[in-house]
Write a protein that holds these residues in place. Structure first.
Motif, mmCIF file in Angstrom:
data_model
loop_
_atom_site.group_PDB
_atom_site.id
_atom_site.type_symbol
_atom_site.label_atom_id
_atom_site.label_comp_id
_atom_site.label_asym_id
_atom_site.label_seq_id
_atom_site.Cartn_x
_atom_site.Cartn_y
_atom_site.Cartn_z
ATOM 1 N N VAL A 89 20.552 -9.012 -4.396
ATOM 2 C CA VAL A 89 21.955 -9.711 -5.199
ATOM 3 C C VAL A 89 21.976 -9.288 -6.029
ATOM 4 N N ASN A 90 20.639 -10.570 -6.748
ATOM 5 C CA ASN A 90 20.304 -10.672 -8.414
ATOM 6 C C ASN A 90 21.011 -9.243 -8.836
ATOM 7 N N GLU A 91 19.795 -8.318 -8.463
ATOM 8 C CA GLU A 91 19.619 -6.601 -8.977
ATOM 9 C C GLU A 91 21.219 -5.795 -9.618
ATOM 10 N N GLU A 92 21.858 -6.342 -8.106
ATOM 11 C CA GLU A 92 23.173 -6.004 -7.671
ATOM 12 C C GLU A 92 24.397 -6.341 -9.260
ATOM 13 N N CYS A 93 24.388 -7.758 -9.050
ATOM 14 C CA CYS A 93 25.152 -8.267 -10.119
ATOM 15 C C CYS A 93 24.399 -7.990 -11.785
ATOM 16 N N ASN A 94 23.042 -7.396 -11.790
ATOM 17 C CA ASN A 94 22.506 -7.425 -13.281
ATOM 18 C C ASN A 94 22.914 -6.104 -13.033
ATOM 19 N N ALA A 95 23.059 -4.634 -12.086
ATOM 20 C CA ALA A 95 23.487 -4.019 -12.815
ATOM 21 C C ALA A 95 24.827 -3.538 -13.297
ATOM 22 N N THR A 96 26.030 -4.041 -12.862
ATOM 23 C CA THR A 96 27.152 -3.897 -13.011
ATOM 24 C C THR A 96 27.926 -4.934 -13.979
ATOM 25 N N GLY A 97 26.414 -5.347 -14.419
ATOM 26 C CA GLY A 97 26.670 -6.225 -15.841
ATOM 27 C C GLY A 97 28.037 -8.201 -15.512
ATOM 28 N N SER A 98 27.205 -8.408 -14.014
ATOM 29 C CA SER A 98 28.225 -9.619 -13.643
ATOM 30 C C SER A 98 27.884 -11.039 -14.819
ATOM 31 N N PRO A 99 28.699 -11.730 -15.397
ATOM 32 C CA PRO A 99 27.802 -12.952 -16.045
ATOM 33 C C PRO A 99 27.395 -13.872 -14.740
ATOM 34 N N HIS A 100 27.495 -14.018 -13.676
ATOM 35 C CA HIS A 100 27.247 -14.806 -12.776
ATOM 36 C C HIS A 100 25.526 -14.383 -12.244
ATOM 37 N N THR A 101 24.595 -13.626 -13.181
ATOM 38 C CA THR A 101 23.602 -13.357 -12.526
ATOM 39 C C THR A 101 22.649 -15.008 -11.823
ATOM 40 N N ASP A 102 22.946 -15.951 -12.880
ATOM 41 C CA ASP A 102 22.588 -16.796 -12.202
ATOM 42 C C ASP A 102 21.825 -17.956 -11.567
ATOM 43 N N LEU A 103 23.559 -16.991 -10.591
ATOM 44 C CA LEU A 103 23.269 -17.848 -9.599
ATOM 45 C C LEU A 103 22.952 -17.540 -8.360
ATOM 46 N N PHE A 104 21.591 -16.894 -8.802
ATOM 47 C CA PHE A 104 20.807 -16.482 -7.541
ATOM 48 C C PHE A 104 19.820 -15.514 -8.172
ATOM 49 N N PRO A 105 18.964 -16.731 -7.837
ATOM 50 C CA PRO A 105 17.409 -17.031 -7.951
ATOM 51 C C PRO A 105 16.822 -15.518 -7.913
ATOM 52 N N LEU A 106 15.382 -15.479 -8.625
ATOM 53 C CA LEU A 106 15.194 -15.095 -8.011
ATOM 54 C C LEU A 106 13.761 -14.311 -7.256
#
Length: 532
Positions: free
Chosen positions: A302-319
């Motif tokens: 999910v983090n990778e997908e949010c990063n790819a779409t430029g979502s400002p909420h990437t930090d909600l999903f830890p690596l």
């Protein structure tokens, strides 16, 4: 004449008692006040919706339309933010495997709502008013406090849902029929919003049908079991029983007429079935979306997908590779990451509709519960101010002092709170609908008594398990001690209500002077200046 299970009138003629004409199918009313009031006692039912004249046919769509409304208002409780969160977690954690639990819980809910509607139709009183007349003072006050707790918990979930919806979106006097139509509009908004997500994700239909109709959960563990319990706790809401028993009073039904009483029971049951079917479909939409798109997804994906779409909420999903855990806030973010901003906004609109509609029905239930238990005869403004202040003040404090991410995490606690209050609605409704002194020949028959008792026992046991699981997860000795002390008092009060219920169900060996069995209700002619 031998009584039928659905009930027959005893006699058409009414006897005289102390100069007052009585009739079994008039309302159970308090003694008439010598002072004429400026407005009816009930807050909402000054004018009742008329029912078309009878026609010689088994079913009439015109009559069904006239009775339509209370069931849809009641069904809002099956679509509140707490239910939505339970749905999406079910899909994300168990896929389609727990849809059959949702179906079963909805059917059980329908049967309980049927009892509530019958009580209101037959007696002309709602559940809180009957409790006021049948229980002694101390148990009555305790029961009122428990139901108020349930309403407060429900209000919190609704305000939480509205706050989250507004947060996501910021990133980017009526007649009764008109009011009911407005609630229908909100339900339509939810159906369209969550239905859009359903079409967008395209769930696997064979797996969906299998999960709905085959009671299985292969490979499930404690997480899925707790989620199944959570579904039942979220679907069956204690204050909704009180609400539905009151809403049916908004229709003109002559309780002196056997045909009208039976007809009202029939149409209210049909309407409730349709309403809960719609709410069930909306819940299925939510479960299916998260089951198809996010079951077994990891935080890393999910983090990778949010990063790819430029979502400002990437930090909600830890690596990490832990399984994705979502709530109604994260759920909207994840939908936005995978399916675009439109999915996020439409999700938020659906949550907003759920929160707003549930908040408004909370106003109804809070009014009915307090008026019924305390027999308030204040002005409308004073009643609304007091009843809503008691319920909404804790909610506002929580909303002010908690940020949106902490708000959404409170839903687990609030579901536990709702679970603990369930016996205080289910036991009284089975008790009073089984009493001949209240329901006459419309009292529950043997089949309903047994099945109702089993359903209530199972539901309460499931929800108590949910409470135990939640408390043991707190890992605090002090909390364990407090929970143990509260449990003793809690179980003692539940035992008292069960005792009354057993007497009402015909277990005479436990009757030791119960007020429920020895205090018959007085049925008197309904007076125009009161709506009892």
């Amino acid at each position: 004449m031998k009584a039928e299970q659905d009930g027959d009138l005893l006699e058409e003629d009414s006897p005289q008692e102390n100069g007052v004409q009585t009739n079994q199918y008039s309302s159970i009313s308090p003694p008439a006040s010598p002072v004429v009031e400026d407005e009816p006692f009930s807050t909402y039912f000054e004018e009742k919706v008329p029912i078309p004249e009878s026609v010689n046919q088994a079913f009439s769509f015109r009559k069904l339309w006239a009775f339509t409304g209370p069931g849809f208002l009641m069904s809002i409780a099956y679509l509140d933010p707490g239910n939505i969160e339970s749905d999406l977690q079910s899909g994300a954690k168990a896929g389609f495997k727990l849809l059959w639990v949702l179906l079963g819980a909805t059917i059980i809910g329908l049967l309980l709502q049927r009892l509530a509607a019958r009580l209101g139709v037959v007696t002309g009183m709602h559940l809180a008013e009957v409790c006021n007349r049948q229980y002694p003072t101390v148990p009555r006050i305790l029961l009122w406090l428990m139901v108020e707790l349930a309403i407060i918990g429900s209000d919190m979930q609704e305000v939480i849902g509205c706050a989250i919806a507004l947060n996501l979106l910021s990133v980017g006097r009526f007649t009764k029929k008109k009011l009911e139509a407005f609630f229908g509009f909100l339900i339509t908004v939810m159906a369209v919003s969550f239905g859009y997500e359903y079409v967008l994700v395209k769930p696997d239909q064979p797996q969906l049908l299998k999960g709905m109709f085959v009671p299985y959960c292969s490979g499930c563990g404690p997480v899925q079991l707790e989620q199944a319990v959570g579904i039942v706790g979220a679907v069956i809401m204690p204050h909704n029983i009180y609400l539905h028993s009151a809403l049916v009073k908004s229709r003109e039904v002559d309780r002196k007429n056997k045909k009208e009483v039976k007809e009202a029971n029939k149409y209210f049951f049909i309407e409730s079935t349709i309403a809960l079917f719609v709410s069930f479909l909306i819940n299925v939409f939510v479960v299916a979306v998260f089951a198809q798109a996010f079951y077994n997804k990891t935080n890393m994906q999910v983090n990778e997908e949010c990063n790819a779409t430029g979502s400002p909420h990437t930090d909600l999903f830890p690596l990490n590779n832990d399984t994705l855990e979502v709530d109604i806030y994260k759920g909207g973010v994840v939908l936005g990451c995978f399916f675009g901003p439109a999915a996020l906004y439409i999700w938020a609109i659906g949550i907003l509709a759920a929160g707003q509609s549930s908040t408004m029905t909370g106003t109804y239930s809070g009014q009915f519960v307090m008026e019924g238990f305390l027999n308030l005869r204040w002005s409308r403004f004073a009643r609304v101010l007091l009843t809503r202040s008691i319920a909404i003040t804790p909610t506002l404090l929580v909303a002010i002092f908690q940020d949106v991410q902490h708000l959404t995490g409170m839903n687990d606690f609030l579901n536990v709170l709702q679970s603990m209050q369930l016996p205080f609605a289910l036991i009284p409704i089975l008790t009073f609908t089984s009493l001949k002194s209240i329901m006459n020949d419309f009292a529950n028959g043997l089949v309903w008594k047994i099945s109702g008792g089993v359903v209530i026992l199972v539901v309460c046991a499931i929800n108590m398990y949910f409470v135990v699981v939640y408390v043991t997860s707190l890992n605090s000795v002090a909390l364990y001690v407090i929970a143990a002390l509260l449990s003793v008092a809690y179980l003692g009060f539940v035992g008292y209500l069960v005792w009354h219920c057993l007497i009402a169900l015909g277990v005479s060996c436990v009757d030791c002077g119960s007020r429920v069995s020895n205090r018959p209700a007085v049925f008197i002619e309904e007076q125009s200046e009161y709506d009892s």
